[in-house]
Motif scaffolding. Structure first.
Motif, PDB file in Angstrom:
ATOM      1  N   LEU A 568       0.548  -0.904   0.100  1.00  0.00           N
ATOM      2  CA  LEU A 568       0.153  -0.260  -0.319  1.00  0.00           C
ATOM      3  C   LEU A 568       1.048   0.939   0.064  1.00  0.00           C
ATOM      4  O   LEU A 568       2.097   1.469   0.814  1.00  0.00           O
ATOM      5  CB  LEU A 568      -1.129  -0.225   1.154  1.00  0.00           C
ATOM      6  N   LYS A 569       0.663   2.184  -0.966  1.00  0.00           N
ATOM      7  CA  LYS A 569       1.943   3.745  -1.007  1.00  0.00           C
ATOM      8  C   LYS A 569       1.735   4.096   0.305  1.00  0.00           C
ATOM      9  O   LYS A 569       2.871   5.289   0.671  1.00  0.00           O
ATOM     10  CB  LYS A 569       1.131   4.608  -2.059  1.00  0.00           C
ATOM     11  N   ALA A 570       0.463   4.166   1.272  1.00  0.00           N
ATOM     12  CA  ALA A 570       1.167   4.409   2.350  1.00  0.00           C
ATOM     13  C   ALA A 570       1.799   3.990   3.191  1.00  0.00           C
ATOM     14  O   ALA A 570       2.313   3.967   4.292  1.00  0.00           O
ATOM     15  CB  ALA A 570      -1.020   4.898   3.573  1.00  0.00           C
ATOM     16  N   LYS A 571       1.774   2.724   3.004  1.00  0.00           N
ATOM     17  CA  LYS A 571       2.990   1.909   3.791  1.00  0.00           C
ATOM     18  C   LYS A 571       4.674   1.220   3.216  1.00  0.00           C
ATOM     19  O   LYS A 571       5.280   0.058   3.209  1.00  0.00           O
ATOM     20  CB  LYS A 571       2.123   1.019   4.567  1.00  0.00           C
ATOM     21  N   LEU A 572       4.607   2.191   2.402  1.00  0.00           N
ATOM     22  CA  LEU A 572       5.465   1.497   1.315  1.00  0.00           C
ATOM     23  C   LEU A 572       6.697   2.196   1.758  1.00  0.00           C
ATOM     24  O   LEU A 572       7.611   0.584   1.277  1.00  0.00           O
ATOM     25  CB  LEU A 572       5.719   2.891   0.487  1.00  0.00           C
ATOM     26  N   GLN A 573       7.732   2.765   3.194  1.00  0.00           N
ATOM     27  CA  GLN A 573       8.504   2.309   3.179  1.00  0.00           C
ATOM     28  C   GLN A 573       8.785   1.264   4.427  1.00  0.00           C
ATOM     29  O   GLN A 573       9.774   0.195   4.414  1.00  0.00           O
ATOM     30  CB  GLN A 573       9.257   3.856   3.960  1.00  0.00           C
ATOM     31  N   ARG A 678      14.415   5.228  -5.966  1.00  0.00           N
ATOM     32  CA  ARG A 678      15.100   4.666  -6.495  1.00  0.00           C
ATOM     33  C   ARG A 678      15.837   4.815  -4.669  1.00  0.00           C
ATOM     34  O   ARG A 678      17.148   4.615  -4.814  1.00  0.00           O
ATOM     35  CB  ARG A 678      15.893   6.087  -7.812  1.00  0.00           C
ATOM     36  N   PRO A 679      15.598   6.174  -4.387  1.00  0.00           N
ATOM     37  CA  PRO A 679      16.744   6.770  -3.080  1.00  0.00           C
ATOM     38  C   PRO A 679      15.800   5.586  -2.601  1.00  0.00           C
ATOM     39  O   PRO A 679      17.216   5.138  -1.320  1.00  0.00           O
ATOM     40  CB  PRO A 679      16.294   7.713  -3.195  1.00  0.00           C
ATOM     41  N   LEU A 680      14.720   5.312  -2.406  1.00  0.00           N
ATOM     42  CA  LEU A 680      14.664   3.902  -1.396  1.00  0.00           C
ATOM     43  C   LEU A 680      14.692   2.593  -1.749  1.00  0.00           C
ATOM     44  O   LEU A 680      15.103   2.258  -0.726  1.00  0.00           O
ATOM     45  CB  LEU A 680      12.752   4.228  -1.390  1.00  0.00           C
ATOM     46  N   LEU A 681      15.449   2.001  -2.480  1.00  0.00           N
ATOM     47  CA  LEU A 681      16.040   0.634  -3.256  1.00  0.00           C
ATOM     48  C   LEU A 681      17.558   1.025  -3.146  1.00  0.00           C
ATOM     49  O   LEU A 681      17.878  -0.144  -2.619  1.00  0.00           O
ATOM     50  CB  LEU A 681      15.779   0.945  -4.910  1.00  0.00           C
ATOM     51  N   GLU A 682      18.231   2.483  -2.911  1.00  0.00           N
ATOM     52  CA  GLU A 682      19.383   2.177  -3.060  1.00  0.00           C
ATOM     53  C   GLU A 682      19.679   1.940  -0.991  1.00  0.00           C
ATOM     54  O   GLU A 682      20.602   1.332  -0.731  1.00  0.00           O
ATOM     55  CB  GLU A 682      19.856   3.975  -3.061  1.00  0.00           C
ATOM     56  N   LYS A 683      18.690   2.682  -0.789  1.00  0.00           N
ATOM     57  CA  LYS A 683      18.672   2.819   1.571  1.00  0.00           C
ATOM     58  C   LYS A 683      18.659   1.186   1.241  1.00  0.00           C
ATOM     59  O   LYS A 683      19.140   0.764   2.137  1.00  0.00           O
ATOM     60  CB  LYS A 683      17.624   3.447   1.619  1.00  0.00           C
ATOM     61  N   GLN A 684      17.898   0.893   1.007  1.00  0.00           N
ATOM     62  CA  GLN A 684      17.301  -1.025   1.198  1.00  0.00           C
ATOM     63  C   GLN A 684      18.304  -1.909   0.969  1.00  0.00           C
ATOM     64  O   GLN A 684      18.893  -2.974   1.068  1.00  0.00           O
ATOM     65  CB  GLN A 684      15.998  -1.459   0.694  1.00  0.00           C
ATOM     66  N   PHE A 685      18.409  -1.360  -1.114  1.00  0.00           N
ATOM     67  CA  PHE A 685      19.666  -2.552  -1.379  1.00  0.00           C
ATOM     68  C   PHE A 685      20.913  -2.281  -1.988  1.00  0.00           C
ATOM     69  O   PHE A 685      21.625  -3.103  -2.949  1.00  0.00           O
ATOM     70  CB  PHE A 685      19.254  -3.080  -2.949  1.00  0.00           C
ATOM     71  N   GLY A 686      21.324  -0.864  -1.565  1.00  0.00           N
ATOM     72  CA  GLY A 686      22.824  -0.903  -1.710  1.00  0.00           C
ATOM     73  C   GLY A 686      23.636  -1.295  -2.029  1.00  0.00           C
ATOM     74  O   GLY A 686      25.140  -1.690  -1.872  1.00  0.00           O
ATOM     75  N   SER A 687      23.741  -1.745  -0.467  1.00  0.00           N
ATOM     76  CA  SER A 687      24.960  -3.020   0.030  1.00  0.00           C
ATOM     77  C   SER A 687      24.825  -4.496  -0.265  1.00  0.00           C
ATOM     78  O   SER A 687      25.349  -5.004   0.204  1.00  0.00           O
ATOM     79  CB  SER A 687      24.221  -2.836   1.420  1.00  0.00           C
ATOM     80  N   TRP A 688      23.866  -5.008  -1.200  1.00  0.00           N
ATOM     81  CA  TRP A 688      23.356  -6.081  -1.648  1.00  0.00           C
ATOM     82  C   TRP A 688      24.584  -6.445  -2.262  1.00  0.00           C
ATOM     83  O   TRP A 688      24.711  -5.836  -3.641  1.00  0.00           O
ATOM     84  CB  TRP A 688      22.149  -6.323  -1.882  1.00  0.00           C
ATOM     85  N   HIS A 689      25.647  -7.140  -3.071  1.00  0.00           N
ATOM     86  CA  HIS A 689      25.895  -6.372  -3.406  1.00  0.00           C
ATOM     87  C   HIS A 689      26.884  -8.980  -4.642  1.00  0.00           C
ATOM     88  O   HIS A 689      26.945  -9.789  -3.496  1.00  0.00           O
ATOM     89  CB  HIS A 689      28.417  -6.625  -3.187  1.00  0.00           C
ATOM     90  N   ALA A 690      27.406  -9.144  -5.494  1.00  0.00           N
ATOM     91  CA  ALA A 690      27.306  -9.676  -6.092  1.00  0.00           C
ATOM     92  C   ALA A 690      28.231 -10.568  -6.468  1.00  0.00           C
ATOM     93  O   ALA A 690      29.672  -9.845  -5.512  1.00  0.00           O
ATOM     94  CB  ALA A 690      27.329  -9.821  -7.900  1.00  0.00           C
ATOM     95  N   PRO A 691      28.729 -11.882  -5.570  1.00  0.00           N
ATOM     96  CA  PRO A 691      29.648 -12.575  -5.066  1.00  0.00           C
ATOM     97  C   PRO A 691      31.146 -12.473  -6.199  1.00  0.00           C
ATOM     98  O   PRO A 691      30.739 -12.114  -7.131  1.00  0.00           O
ATOM     99  CB  PRO A 691      29.327 -13.309  -5.102  1.00  0.00           C
ATOM    100  N   ASP A 692      32.015 -12.662  -5.973  1.00  0.00           N
ATOM    101  CA  ASP A 692      33.261 -13.057  -7.291  1.00  0.00           C
ATOM    102  C   ASP A 692      32.966 -14.465  -7.728  1.00  0.00           C
ATOM    103  O   ASP A 692      33.939 -14.513  -9.300  1.00  0.00           O
ATOM    104  CB  ASP A 692      34.725 -12.943  -6.236  1.00  0.00           C
ATOM    105  N   THR A 693      32.020 -15.612  -7.597  1.00  0.00           N
ATOM    106  CA  THR A 693      31.949 -16.310  -8.371  1.00  0.00           C
ATOM    107  C   THR A 693      31.428 -15.989  -9.307  1.00  0.00           C
ATOM    108  O   THR A 693      30.217 -14.846  -9.556  1.00  0.00           O
ATOM    109  CB  THR A 693      31.530 -17.348  -7.728  1.00  0.00           C
ATOM    110  N   PRO A 694      31.570 -16.179 -10.889  1.00  0.00           N
ATOM    111  CA  PRO A 694      30.911 -16.175 -12.051  1.00  0.00           C
ATOM    112  C   PRO A 694      29.811 -16.757 -11.473  1.00  0.00           C
ATOM    113  O   PRO A 694      29.019 -17.198 -11.029  1.00  0.00           O
ATOM    114  CB  PRO A 694      31.864 -16.837 -13.261  1.00  0.00           C
ATOM    115  N   LEU A 695      28.669 -15.449 -13.088  1.00  0.00           N
ATOM    116  CA  LEU A 695      27.346 -15.419 -13.300  1.00  0.00           C
ATOM    117  C   LEU A 695      27.389 -17.607 -13.603  1.00  0.00           C
ATOM    118  O   LEU A 695      27.882 -18.399 -14.371  1.00  0.00           O
ATOM    119  CB  LEU A 695      26.935 -15.104 -14.059  1.00  0.00           C
ATOM    120  N   PRO A 696      26.055 -17.835 -13.147  1.00  0.00           N
ATOM    121  CA  PRO A 696      25.344 -19.082 -13.051  1.00  0.00           C
ATOM    122  C   PRO A 696      25.092 -19.547 -14.603  1.00  0.00           C
ATOM    123  O   PRO A 696      24.893 -18.332 -15.160  1.00  0.00           O
ATOM    124  CB  PRO A 696      24.642 -19.635 -11.692  1.00  0.00           C
TER     125      PRO A 696
END
Length: 923
Positions: A568-573, A678-696
């Motif tokens: 719901l938009k009112a509860k987006l964050q 976009r800023p809300l997504l950066e806050k939640q997912f910006g620290s999620w990084h891909a591992p060093d292993t190749p893409l499956p």
């Protein structure tokens, strides 16, 4: 509201440890929920309700007749359902299939249904097709009797009986009839079900049928709702023109409230071919419009809706004695039923499940719900009500809601009263109402004077169908693209008509990613994501969702795995924060794995108990071969052995290998903008990084087609129908001729009046429905022609299917008229398909999954118009290869094997094998 409670709580679960709140705090926060409308009564008694909704150039037309199976006298059980079918077969001034002029006009969500108390017909159409739709609906209301002849009666009688057999052929398919007989006295109009009696249907005469119509289908016994992109004054004039000259019909008696309260304990046992035992407990309670039925619906939600409900926690989590439990109020007009249904785990003790149900029911009757539980279900009701404002269709949208309350309660406004009753409900009121319905019920009869209605002396021109207006163009909001700082791609489609935002993290994984691990891993891994994340265990996570009206779900398809959020938009964050926890910090608790494993194993057994489930488990390996990534059962459920061996480490390894930011796209659809989200997504997912292993990588190798057809037989002892599937591999979705192949498949079996359905259902009456379709896949995808058919017509039906496929390549190529029909039915339905945010999200998921251009859907209309019959017939040859077909037939081999084997040489088949439901060759 009881309807909203049932709809909302099917996907809602909660009961976290939270501070008590006032009973109406969450409900009040959602504000007023109201559907604006205007209501009129024509001079002939027809009730007209109009609701304007201008977000899309689509109109819902919904006609409800106040007649259902409860109005059937002895000896005519099934007439309401039979008449539902007859009213699709043509009227005096358009004596052809009702679907035929509407599918090419772009109609969607089109159907008719019969229930205990009403029969309804509904369709969504582009605004340009409104006149045609009103003409057709009014023609079958006022001008039907002359079109009904003995041949048509016999045809639809056969179709209805095949539908009845198809339902009864399913596991638990005979339970509803049995419960109706055992819970109501013989004279009660709910003691039989709408599907009807085979004996009565076979005895129906043409005179019986015509008298039934003349009695019940007059204008004064009908409610017409028109909702969508219309002008009220203009629509009222149209309705006066098309419907105003239809007679009112005779005065009718409508049964008053008759709860038929039961006393004491009554028991029965029946046997059926099912993989698991099931316990059903049923109480008779007040009818649809009674406020106490509303209270009891809230009680049902506390007891059985969601993971935190009392019975689900007790039976599925704590005792693990059941794999599923449902608590429902089935609200019908003169009396309803409150039911508990629990599916006993394989090998479990049904009596232990029954004792647990009774324990929880007695605890509820003694203490009632807690304030927290009541707040949970109130939130679910209002969240569902808000989401319901987005849809106008007859499958539970606004047009259906207005019609339902008008027919049953005499006013469309009753739902607002129900919402207020939800706001006012207290733990004590729920407890007291539940206690009351351990006592006797009551029967009342009311007879009202019948007004002096007069039909107009003239009306619409019935000599021809109104011409279609210019169809509306499809204009979907464009996809906006961006990349987060961690490299994850995002795609946004703005839609601001309703305050909801949908998210879907689409990872390139899916069932095909099980290729080098244990089958069923993708399904079980994604099912486990909402069983605990971050600081939340499974129940606390579900409660946190419910507190903010969010819905988080996860799953897989053939090529992708996905994690979805409906916020719901009112509860987006706070919704995004919870969503990020599920994606980034799943806990994979071992105790929950064991419970989910049992449920997946039970689901496999359910598949193996159904003919279509068996075929879906086997066709993948038959078409692709054992080693192909697509060889997993089509449901992705795996095998009993593979699922039994899965451990937490297997799921964690799958999650870390495939769910990574450089292997996924986050699709956002709804009431937001790129600048906001976009800023809300950066806050939640910006620290999620891909591992060093190749893409499956998935090795989706091309599979050579067989050089000759083959036949696979699977026994289902006692089956009342056979399932026939003729399957082969077609080019992938990304093929440049995909659209032409879609149109080719549509002519074969993609809609009601397509060749296969008209042959096996309408002409032969051997099947309730026969279809053809192309699946979706990044690599080669399956093409099917399939039909459930009468057991004694199995071989003959195979001959007809084969003949239709051969004819499409030879003596009966697609005609210009068929192409026009297929093209219109495919492309003109697109505005209706994309009315809601979820529909738009599904469309853009297709674009992102298969690497199609962003403009794919907006381009599809002009591209389809550029295709001629030569191109579509060429695509038919690209799609169909009868010499490469794999025929799968599931049925009672004691009855069908000999005639099917005798037939095989005429189809070019010499390779015949008999498999069991697991695909093991028996001979």
């Amino acid at each position: 509201m009881k309807r909203l409670v049932l709809a909302a709580c099917a996907a809602v679960a909660l009961l976290a440890v939270v501070a008590p709140v006032a009973a109406d705090t969450d409900a009040s926060a959602f504000g007023d929920v109201r559907i604006p409308y205007q209501r009129f009564v024509l001079s002939n008694g027809l009730t007209l309700i109009i609701h304007e909704d201008h977000k899309a150039p689509v109109v819902a037309v919904n006609v409800w007749y106040h007649v259902g199976s409860k109005d059937e006298p002895a000896g005519l059980h099934g007439f309401a359902h039979l008449f539902e079918h007859l009213m699709f077969n043509g009227s005096e001034n358009y004596n052809d299939e009702f679907f035929r002029p509407l599918e090419p006009a772009g109609a969607t969500k089109m159907n008719g249904t019969t229930a205990y108390d009403r029969t309804n017909y509904f369709e969504n159409v582009p605004t340009s097709a409104l006149d045609r739709t009103l003409w057709l609906e009014s023609d079958r209301m006022g001008h039907l009797v002359g079109a009904i002849d003995q041949a048509r009666l016999d045809e639809q009688r056969g179709v209805v009986l095949n539908e009845k057999r198809q339902r009864e052929n399913e596991p638990y398919g005979k339970v509803d009839d049995f419960i109706a007989r055992e819970t109501y006295p013989v004279s009660h109009p709910y003691s039989w079900t709408p599907i009807g009696s085979e004996k009565d249907l076979n005895a129906a005469s043409l005179t019986d049928v015509k008298n039934w119509f003349k009695t019940h289908y007059g204008a004064a016994n009908a409610v017409l709702v028109i909702a969508g992109d219309v002008d009220t004054a203009a629509v009222r004039k149209k309705v006066e023109l098309y419907f105003g000259d239809i007679p009112s019909g005779p005065p009718l008696e409508h049964q008053g409230a008759w709860v038929a309260k039961m006393h004491g304990v009554k028991r029965a046992t029946i046997q059926d071919r099912v993989p698991q035992a099931r316990i059903d407990e049923v109480w008779n309670i007040p009818g649809f419009c009674d406020p106490e039925a509303n209270q009891l619906s809230l009680a049902a939600a506390v007891l059985g809706d969601g993971k935190n409900s009392r019975l689900y926690k007790r039976l599925v989590y704590q005792d693990q004695s059941a794999t599923d439990v449902q608590v429902d109020v089935a609200p019908t007009e003169i009396g309803s039923q409150f039911s508990v249904s629990a599916t006993v785990r394989p090998g479990g003790d049904p009596s232990a499940v029954e004792r647990a149900i009774d324990d929880e029911m007695q605890r509820f009757l003694r203490d009632g719900p807690t304030a927290t539980e009541l707040t949970r279900v109130k939130t679910a009701v209002f969240a569902s009500a808000i989401r319901g404002l987005e849809r106008i269709d007859g499958f539970g949208g606004k047009s259906a809601q207005l019609a339902e309350y008008q027919v049953y309660c005499g006013t469309p406004e009753r739902y607002t009263e129900e919402l207020q009753e939800v706001r006012d409900a207290t733990p004590k009121s729920l407890r007291d109402t539940a206690r009351k319905w351990l006592d006797d019920g009551v029967f009342k009869l009311e007879v009202d004077p019948f007004p002096d209605y007069q039909a107009a002396s003239s009306g619409a021109d019935r000599s021809h169908l109104p011409a279609l207006g210019k169809p509306p163009a499809l204009t979907l909001p464009p996809l906006q693209h961006a990349t987060l700082s961690n490299g994850m791609k995002i795609a946004l489609a703005e839609r601001h008509d309703a305050p909801v935002v949908q998210f879907s993290l689409i990872a390139d994984a899916g069932y095909a990613a099980d290729a080098d691990v244990k089958a069923g891993t993708a399904k079980l891994t994604l099912n486990m994501l909402d069983e605990g994340a971050g600081k939340y265990d499974a129940l606390a996570l579900a409660a946190a969702e419910d507190d903010i009206g969010a819905e988080i779900s996860s799953g897989s398809s053939l090529d992708t795995s996905f994690i979805d959020l409906d916020a719901l938009k009112a509860k987006l964050q706070p919704s995004l924060a919870l969503y990020a926890d599920v994606i980034l910090h799943p806990n994979f608790p071992a105790a929950e794995l064991e419970r989910e494993r049992k449920m997946q194993l039970a689901a496999i057994e359910q598949e193996k108990a159904q003919a279509v489930g068996i075929a879906r488990r086997l066709y993948t390996r038959l078409l692709y071969g054992e080693q192909h990534p697509y060889a997993n059962p089509a449901s992705g459920s795996g095998t009993p052995a593979s699922v039994a061996s899965l451990q937490v480490d297997d799921l964690r390894a799958f999650y870390h290998r495939w769910l990574r930011p450089d292997n996924a796209t986050l699709l956002i659809v709804g009431d937001t903008s790129m600048a906001e989200i976009r800023p809300l997504l950066e806050k939640q997912f910006g620290s999620w990084h891909a591992p060093d292993t190749p893409l499956p990588h998935k090795d989706l190798a091309t599979v050579a087609l067989p050089s000759a057809p083959r036949l696979v037989l699977i026994n289902k002892t006692g089956a009342e129908q056979s399932l026939i599937m003729a399957a082969e591999l077609a080019p992938p979705k990304s093929d440049p001729d995909d659209l032409a192949m879609q149109l080719a498949a549509t002519t074969l079996g993609g809609n009601f009046v397509s060749r296969l359905n008209m042959n096996l259902r309408e002409d032969k009456h051997w099947s309730y429905g026969a279809f053809a379709a192309i699946g979706g896949a990044k690599a080669q995808r399956p093409f099917f022609a399939y039909a459930p058919v009468q057991t004694d017509k199995t071989a003959e039906s195979m001959t007809q299917i084969d003949q239709e496929l051969e004819d499409a390549l030879g003596k009966k190529p697609v005609t210009p008229a068929e192409l026009d029909f297929a093209r219109d039915s495919v492309v003109l339905s697109l505005p209706g398909d994309n009315e809601t945010a979820s529909g738009l999200a599904a469309s853009y998921t297709t674009v992102l999954t298969y690497g199609l251009p962003d403009s794919y859907w907006n381009d599809i209309v002009p591209k389809s118009e550029a295709l001629d019959v030569q191109a579509v017939n060429a695509a038919m040859h690209k799609l169909l290869h009868p010499q490469a077909l794999t025929w799968i037939v599931v049925g009672d081999l004691a009855k069908i094997e000999a005639p099917v084997r005798k037939l095989a040489p005429s189809l070019g088949i010499s390779d015949i094998s008999v498999l069991d439901a697991d695909g093991v060759r028996l001979r």
